[in-house]
Design an enzyme around this catalytic site. Structure first.
Site, PDB file in Angstrom:
ATOM      1  N   HIS A  64      64.024 110.524   2.461  1.00  0.00           N
ATOM      2  CA  HIS A  64      64.113 110.503   1.104  1.00  0.00           C
ATOM      3  C   HIS A  64      65.581 110.364   0.555  1.00  0.00           C
ATOM      4  O   HIS A  64      66.375 111.368   0.554  1.00  0.00           O
ATOM      5  CB  HIS A  64      63.371 111.554   0.424  1.00  0.00           C
ATOM      6  CG  HIS A  64      62.048 111.762   0.790  1.00  0.00           C
ATOM      7  ND1 HIS A  64      61.614 112.674   1.772  1.00  0.00           N
ATOM      8  CD2 HIS A  64      60.789 111.409   0.136  1.00  0.00           C
ATOM      9  CE1 HIS A  64      60.387 112.670   2.159  1.00  0.00           C
ATOM     10  NE2 HIS A  64      59.765 112.089   1.097  1.00  0.00           N
ATOM     11  N   SER A 141      60.920 103.249  -4.702  1.00  0.00           N
ATOM     12  CA  SER A 141      60.879 104.587  -5.278  1.00  0.00           C
ATOM     13  C   SER A 141      59.769 105.635  -4.406  1.00  0.00           C
ATOM     14  O   SER A 141      58.693 105.235  -3.815  1.00  0.00           O
ATOM     15  CB  SER A 141      60.786 104.643  -6.575  1.00  0.00           C
ATOM     16  OG  SER A 141      59.312 104.594  -6.789  1.00  0.00           O
ATOM     17  N   ASP A 142      60.083 107.026  -4.259  1.00  0.00           N
ATOM     18  CA  ASP A 142      59.105 107.756  -4.094  1.00  0.00           C
ATOM     19  C   ASP A 142      58.035 107.832  -5.144  1.00  0.00           C
ATOM     20  O   ASP A 142      58.216 107.420  -6.234  1.00  0.00           O
ATOM     21  CB  ASP A 142      59.552 109.320  -3.637  1.00  0.00           C
ATOM     22  CG  ASP A 142      58.619 110.029  -2.896  1.00  0.00           C
ATOM     23  OD1 ASP A 142      57.459 109.949  -2.683  1.00  0.00           O
ATOM     24  OD2 ASP A 142      59.327 111.020  -2.138  1.00  0.00           O
ATOM     25  N   TRP A 143      56.862 108.489  -4.917  1.00  0.00           N
ATOM     26  CA  TRP A 143      56.020 108.292  -6.107  1.00  0.00           C
ATOM     27  C   TRP A 143      56.238 109.165  -7.167  1.00  0.00           C
ATOM     28  O   TRP A 143      56.493 110.368  -7.290  1.00  0.00           O
ATOM     29  CB  TRP A 143      54.492 109.101  -5.366  1.00  0.00           C
ATOM     30  CG  TRP A 143      53.663 107.696  -4.634  1.00  0.00           C
ATOM     31  CD1 TRP A 143      52.456 108.009  -4.473  1.00  0.00           C
ATOM     32  CD2 TRP A 143      53.968 106.953  -3.546  1.00  0.00           C
ATOM     33  NE1 TRP A 143      51.750 106.850  -3.885  1.00  0.00           N
ATOM     34  CE2 TRP A 143      52.938 106.430  -3.099  1.00  0.00           C
ATOM     35  CE3 TRP A 143      55.034 106.966  -2.908  1.00  0.00           C
ATOM     36  CZ2 TRP A 143      52.691 105.335  -2.206  1.00  0.00           C
ATOM     37  CZ3 TRP A 143      55.116 105.772  -2.054  1.00  0.00           C
ATOM     38  CH2 TRP A 143      54.116 105.056  -1.675  1.00  0.00           C
TER      39      TRP A 143
END
Length: 179
Positions: A64, A141-143
Site C-alpha cells: 500500500h 487506489s485502495d478501496w
C-alpha cells in the site's frame, strides 16, 4: 509462480499483492502479509514475488503505497515522514518492485503522507513513482481511499477502486473538459 498459477486457475488476471509495507509497529494489522521491518529484505522478497507472479502472466500490484503501517485510524491518519526516512525505509521495496521486478500495478494507500492523501499525492504518484522511477503501469487506489476528483486525477491515480464514487464519467469528464 505457484501463486500465479493458482490465480490463473481461478480465472484471475490481477493479484492485489505483494504487500511490501514495512513492519514498523508490532500491532500493525497487516503485518501478516508484509515481508519485513527491513527495507532491504522486503525489497528482495518483493522483486522475487513480482517476477514469479508476472512470469505466470498475472499482474502484481505492489501495495500500500506508501508509509502505511497501521490499521488503527488508517482512513484518517496523516503519516509525517521526512524525505530521508521515506527514501531509506518506506520506499525501497516499492522502488525495487517497480524497477527490478517490473510490477505492472501499484496500489495507493488509505493514509495521508505529509498532509496529502496517498491517492492525491503528486509527490508520491507523479514525482517519485512515475517520473523518478519511470513507472508506466497502473496506479489504483485502495478501496475507499479516494477523496476527490481533480486532485486525484492530477496526482496520477489512474483507477479508483472499487466503485468510482469520484473518478467516474459524470465527475471526471467535465473536469477534464474544463482543463
Amino acid at each position: 509462480a505457484a501463486i500465479g498459477q493458482e490465480a490463473k486457475a481461478h480465472g484471475r488476471d490481477v493479484l492485489l499483492g505483494p504487500c511490501v509495507n514495512i513492519q514498523r509497529v508490532p500491532q500493525g494489522g497487516r503485518n501478516f502479509e508484509s515481508y519485513s521491518e527491513d527495507p532491504w529484505l522486503a525489497s528482495r522478497m518483493a522483486v522475487a514475488f513480482v517476477r514469479g507472479l508476472q512470469g505466470e502472466h498475472v499482474v502484481a500490484t505492489a501495495k500500500h503505497y506508501a508509509a502505511n503501517n497501521q490499521e488503527t485510524e488508517r482512513n484518517s491518519i496523516d503519516t509525517r515522514v521526512d524525505e530521508r526516512a521515506l527514501n531509506e525505509i518506506y520506499l525501497p521495496a516499492f522502488k525495487a518492485a517497480v524497477q527490478e521486478g517490473g510490477a505492472w500495478a501499484v496500489m495507493s494507500a488509505y493514509d495521508k503522507v505529509n498532509g496529502l492523501w496517498c491517492s492525491e499525492n503528486p509527490t508520491l504518484l507523479t514525482d517519485i513513482l512515475k517520473q523518478g522511477w519511470g513507472f508506466k503501469g497502473l496506479v489504483m487506489s485502495d478501496w475507499g481511499a479516494v477523496h476527490s476528483v481533480v486532485p486525484t486525477a492530477n496526482a496520477g491515480c489512474d483507477l479508483e477502486m472499487p466503485h468510482a464514487q469520484f473518478m467516474n464519467q459524470q465527475q471526471l469528464l467535465p473536469a477534464v473538459k474544463a482543463g
